[in-house]
Design a protein around this motif. Structure first.
Motif, PDB file in Angstrom:
ATOM      1  N   LYS A 143       0.846  -1.193   0.000  1.00  0.00           N
ATOM      2  CA  LYS A 143       0.000   0.000   0.000  1.00  0.00           C
ATOM      3  C   LYS A 143       0.881   1.242   0.000  1.00  0.00           C
ATOM      4  CE  LYS A 143      -0.513   0.003   5.058  1.00  0.00           C
ATOM      5  NZ  LYS A 143       0.228  -1.224   5.339  1.00  0.00           N
ATOM      6  N   MET A 144       0.382   2.308  -0.582  1.00  0.00           N
ATOM      7  CA  MET A 144       1.062   3.601  -0.539  1.00  0.00           C
ATOM      8  C   MET A 144       0.314   4.494   0.439  1.00  0.00           C
ATOM      9  SD  MET A 144       3.836   3.982  -2.321  1.00  0.00           S
ATOM     10  CE  MET A 144       3.985   5.739  -2.675  1.00  0.00           C
ATOM     11  N   ASN A 145       0.990   4.871   1.524  1.00  0.00           N
ATOM     12  CA  ASN A 145       0.359   5.733   2.503  1.00  0.00           C
ATOM     13  C   ASN A 145       0.878   7.161   2.365  1.00  0.00           C
ATOM     14  OD1 ASN A 145       2.930   5.696   3.788  1.00  0.00           O
ATOM     15  ND2 ASN A 145       2.342   3.848   4.934  1.00  0.00           N
ATOM     16  N   ILE A 146       0.350   8.040   3.184  1.00  0.00           N
ATOM     17  CA  ILE A 146       0.732   9.452   3.111  1.00  0.00           C
ATOM     18  C   ILE A 146       2.227   9.630   3.339  1.00  0.00           C
ATOM     19  CG2 ILE A 146       0.468  11.708   4.195  1.00  0.00           C
ATOM     20  CD1 ILE A 146      -1.891  10.896   2.470  1.00  0.00           C
ATOM     21  N   GLN A 147       2.778   8.877   4.264  1.00  0.00           N
ATOM     22  CA  GLN A 147       4.200   8.968   4.566  1.00  0.00           C
ATOM     23  C   GLN A 147       5.039   8.604   3.345  1.00  0.00           C
ATOM     24  OE1 GLN A 147       5.335   6.781   8.061  1.00  0.00           O
ATOM     25  NE2 GLN A 147       7.514   7.007   7.679  1.00  0.00           N
ATOM     26  N   ASN A 148       4.663   7.525   2.647  1.00  0.00           N
ATOM     27  CA  ASN A 148       5.416   7.113   1.465  1.00  0.00           C
ATOM     28  C   ASN A 148       5.317   8.136   0.345  1.00  0.00           C
ATOM     29  OD1 ASN A 148       5.995   4.816   2.871  1.00  0.00           O
ATOM     30  ND2 ASN A 148       4.677   3.459   1.672  1.00  0.00           N
ATOM     31  N   ILE A 149       4.136   8.713   0.183  1.00  0.00           N
ATOM     32  CA  ILE A 149       3.954   9.742  -0.850  1.00  0.00           C
ATOM     33  C   ILE A 149       4.854  10.940  -0.559  1.00  0.00           C
ATOM     34  CG2 ILE A 149       2.302  11.383  -1.820  1.00  0.00           C
ATOM     35  CD1 ILE A 149       0.147   9.199  -1.355  1.00  0.00           C
ATOM     36  N   PHE A 150       4.953  11.314   0.707  1.00  0.00           N
ATOM     37  CA  PHE A 150       5.841  12.424   1.086  1.00  0.00           C
ATOM     38  C   PHE A 150       7.295  12.066   0.801  1.00  0.00           C
ATOM     39  CE2 PHE A 150       8.672  14.245   4.323  1.00  0.00           C
ATOM     40  CZ  PHE A 150       8.543  15.594   4.009  1.00  0.00           C
ATOM     41  N   GLN A 151       7.676  10.852   1.155  1.00  0.00           N
ATOM     42  CA  GLN A 151       9.059  10.422   0.915  1.00  0.00           C
ATOM     43  C   GLN A 151       9.402  10.442  -0.572  1.00  0.00           C
ATOM     44  OE1 GLN A 151       9.266   6.599   2.804  1.00  0.00           O
ATOM     45  NE2 GLN A 151       9.022   7.442   4.871  1.00  0.00           N
ATOM     46  N   ALA A 152       8.450  10.093  -1.411  1.00  0.00           N
ATOM     47  CA  ALA A 152       8.676  10.141  -2.856  1.00  0.00           C
ATOM     48  C   ALA A 152       8.782  11.585  -3.342  1.00  0.00           C
ATOM     49  CB  ALA A 152       7.554   9.411  -3.590  1.00  0.00           C
ATOM     50  N   ALA A 153       7.978  12.462  -2.757  1.00  0.00           N
ATOM     51  CA  ALA A 153       7.947  13.853  -3.210  1.00  0.00           C
ATOM     52  C   ALA A 153       9.268  14.574  -2.965  1.00  0.00           C
ATOM     53  CB  ALA A 153       6.809  14.597  -2.510  1.00  0.00           C
ATOM     54  N   ILE A 154      10.010  14.168  -1.922  1.00  0.00           N
ATOM     55  CA  ILE A 154      11.280  14.851  -1.628  1.00  0.00           C
ATOM     56  C   ILE A 154      12.463  14.171  -2.324  1.00  0.00           C
ATOM     57  CG2 ILE A 154      10.418  15.754   0.556  1.00  0.00           C
ATOM     58  CD1 ILE A 154      11.960  13.557   2.008  1.00  0.00           C
ATOM     59  N   ARG A 155      12.172  13.248  -3.235  1.00  0.00           N
ATOM     60  CA  ARG A 155      13.198  12.630  -4.087  1.00  0.00           C
ATOM     61  C   ARG A 155      12.786  12.864  -5.539  1.00  0.00           C
ATOM     62  NH1 ARG A 155      15.483  12.852   0.090  1.00  0.00           N
ATOM     63  NH2 ARG A 155      16.367  11.134   1.332  1.00  0.00           N
ATOM     64  N   PRO A 156      12.886  14.125  -6.021  1.00  0.00           N
ATOM     65  CA  PRO A 156      12.302  14.489  -7.319  1.00  0.00           C
ATOM     66  C   PRO A 156      12.901  13.734  -8.498  1.00  0.00           C
ATOM     67  CG  PRO A 156      13.681  16.269  -6.458  1.00  0.00           C
ATOM     68  CD  PRO A 156      13.508  15.289  -5.355  1.00  0.00           C
ATOM     69  N   THR A 157      14.194  13.439  -8.494  1.00  0.00           N
ATOM     70  CA  THR A 157      14.788  12.711  -9.618  1.00  0.00           C
ATOM     71  C   THR A 157      14.168  11.328  -9.742  1.00  0.00           C
ATOM     72  OG1 THR A 157      16.874  13.897  -9.342  1.00  0.00           O
ATOM     73  CG2 THR A 157      16.934  11.875 -10.646  1.00  0.00           C
ATOM     74  N   TRP A 158      14.027  10.651  -8.616  1.00  0.00           N
ATOM     75  CA  TRP A 158      13.364   9.347  -8.613  1.00  0.00           C
ATOM     76  C   TRP A 158      11.941   9.472  -9.151  1.00  0.00           C
ATOM     77  CZ3 TRP A 158       8.950   7.467  -6.336  1.00  0.00           C
ATOM     78  CH2 TRP A 158       8.803   6.083  -6.246  1.00  0.00           C
ATOM     79  N   GLY A 159      11.228  10.505  -8.699  1.00  0.00           N
ATOM     80  CA  GLY A 159       9.844  10.686  -9.121  1.00  0.00           C
ATOM     81  C   GLY A 159       9.716  10.953 -10.608  1.00  0.00           C
ATOM     82  N   ILE A 160      10.573  11.811 -11.129  1.00  0.00           N
ATOM     83  CA  ILE A 160      10.516  12.137 -12.562  1.00  0.00           C
ATOM     84  C   ILE A 160      10.810  10.899 -13.405  1.00  0.00           C
ATOM     85  CG2 ILE A 160      11.673  13.441 -14.392  1.00  0.00           C
ATOM     86  CD1 ILE A 160      12.059  15.689 -12.265  1.00  0.00           C
ATOM     87  N   LYS A 161      11.808  10.145 -12.997  1.00  0.00           N
ATOM     88  CA  LYS A 161      12.159   8.943 -13.756  1.00  0.00           C
ATOM     89  C   LYS A 161      11.079   7.872 -13.638  1.00  0.00           C
ATOM     90  CE  LYS A 161      17.156   9.584 -13.905  1.00  0.00           C
ATOM     91  NZ  LYS A 161      17.193   9.635 -15.387  1.00  0.00           N
TER      92      LYS A 161
END
Length: 388
Positions: free
Chosen positions: A187-205
């Motif tokens: 599952k993707m929770n709010i905490q995981n979404i935040f962790q992804a948001a502060i790793r923009p290169t990972w998110g863009i890729k």
């Protein structure tokens, strides 16, 4: 004067520890925890690395020395070095497109790459990008019909080596994954979404390459599964242990080299020999299954004391190797070939598309240095440098 051999790599990251530190700063915490975590209290995870420190090697400085040859012939193919890239599940979650990056790098540098059943690229795609050189690790399905179809697909792409995983009769209890939501069902929770948001290169890729999925298993899944249904599918599809009868059935179907991964005891080694497999990878699944067990390197040392085993099959190692010095130590105690997983994921996490080649060349350069320092010309001579 001996001709100097150079293996180009990014000098800002001359060690696996450097790659790990950089990768941690670029990968979301929930994904990095999935990569890093072991089971229960993670004691065996730590032993996998620390037990290498108890293996000592000695130099012979004054002997004649012609130079080094780190190549290794394995199942009819000569690789450029005695190591390859271990199978890891959900590689594309930890770094987008990681399976393709690593498979391409391995093919270019002439070392084996093993694709996991539960990785995020398909059998067919990895066969394409690797020029047909990639091995495959099979999580044995509950249904034999699914197993048979996967083997058929491997035969179509002419996969050179089939590795069957034997050490997951149940899923390890991994506390980091439970807390992050990456247990089954994921599952993707709010905490995981935040962790992804502060790793923009990972998110863009990730947006570029798409949300990671179990690509090899897609043909067997119903379309539109939500996260809960996906978890149910995985538990239903891969619940059950591998036994002698199941391995024998695969041996009867698969005419190429067959390797068992997860062998750690004499009883299982003898069963593997009786079945007629071509090799074993001594492994404790990266410390992710049995916390009260031995490290992979200690299990290897006990198994290689029986000289008859190495005369009947190829004995390889996976787990805890973090340097060229460790590769030398593994060779000294009887490993004929070695596999590393986490170091290569650190590489792609730190350096993206360049991470695979960087990490391969880093290990080659380190192994070259220790061979030169100890006056080892060929890999088998490491045994003569072991301090017992």
């Amino acid at each position: 004067m001996q001709k100097k051999i150079t293996y180009p790599y990014n000098s800002n990251y001359p060690s696996i520890a450097d790659l790990k530190k950089k990768a941690k700063s670029r990968i979301p915490k929930f994904a990095f925890d999935y990569l890093e975590g072991g089971c229960n209290e993670e004691l065996n995870l730590a032993r996998n690395e620390s037990d290498f420190d108890d293996i000592y090697l000695k130099p012979q400085y004054l002997k004649p020395y012609k130079g080094i040859d780190m190549s290794k012939t394995l199942f009819g193919h000569t690789y450029s070095a005695p190591f390859g890239i271990s199978p890891i599940g959900l590689q594309g979650l930890m770094w987008p497109n990681a399976p393709e990056i690593l498979a391409k790098a391995a093919a270019k540098e002439n070392v084996p790459y093993i694709l996991s059943t539960v990785s995020t690229s398909s059998i067919e795609r990895i066969a394409e990008v690797s020029g047909g050189k990639a091995w495959f690790q099979l999580y044995h399905p509950t249904e034999n019909s699914l197993r048979d179809d996967i083997i058929r697909r491997l035969q179509v792409v002419e996969c050179p080596v089939l590795v069957v995983l034997v050490d997951v009769p149940s899923f390890g209890l991994r506390y980091r994954e439970i807390k992050s939501g990456l247990s089954m069902p994921p599952k993707m929770n709010i905490q995981n979404i935040f962790q992804a948001a502060i790793r923009p290169t990972w998110g863009i890729k990730t947006l570029k390459h798409g949300i990671p999925s179990f690509a090899t298993l897609k043909p067997y899944m119903e379309k539109g599964l939500d996260m809960t249904q996906l978890g149910q599918f995985m538990n239903r599809t891969f619940t059950g242990r591998v036994d002698v009868q199941k391995i024998q059935a695969i041996r009867d179907m698969w005419k190429g080299p067959l390797v068992l991964k997860g062998i750690v005891t004499e009883e299982d080694m003898e069963a593997a020999i009786a079945i007629g497999v071509d090799g074993v990878i001594v492994s404790n699944h990266g410390g992710r299954q049995v916390d009260a067990g031995e490290s992979s390197i200690v299990s290897l040392q006990k198994l290689t004391r029986n000289a008859s085993y190495s005369q009947k099959l190829t004995i390889m190692l996976d787990g805890g190797i973090r340097s060229g010095v460790d590769l030398g130590r593994a060779s000294a105690v009887g490993s004929e070939f070695n596999f590393m997983g986490r170091p290569f994921m650190y590489g792609v996490g730190a350096l993206g598309n360049q991470g695979g080649e960087h990490t391969i060349n880093l290990f080659k350069a380190q192994l070259q240095q220790v061979m030169q320092q100890l006056s080892v010309e060929e890999l088998h001579q490491f045994k003569d440098r072991l301090i017992v």
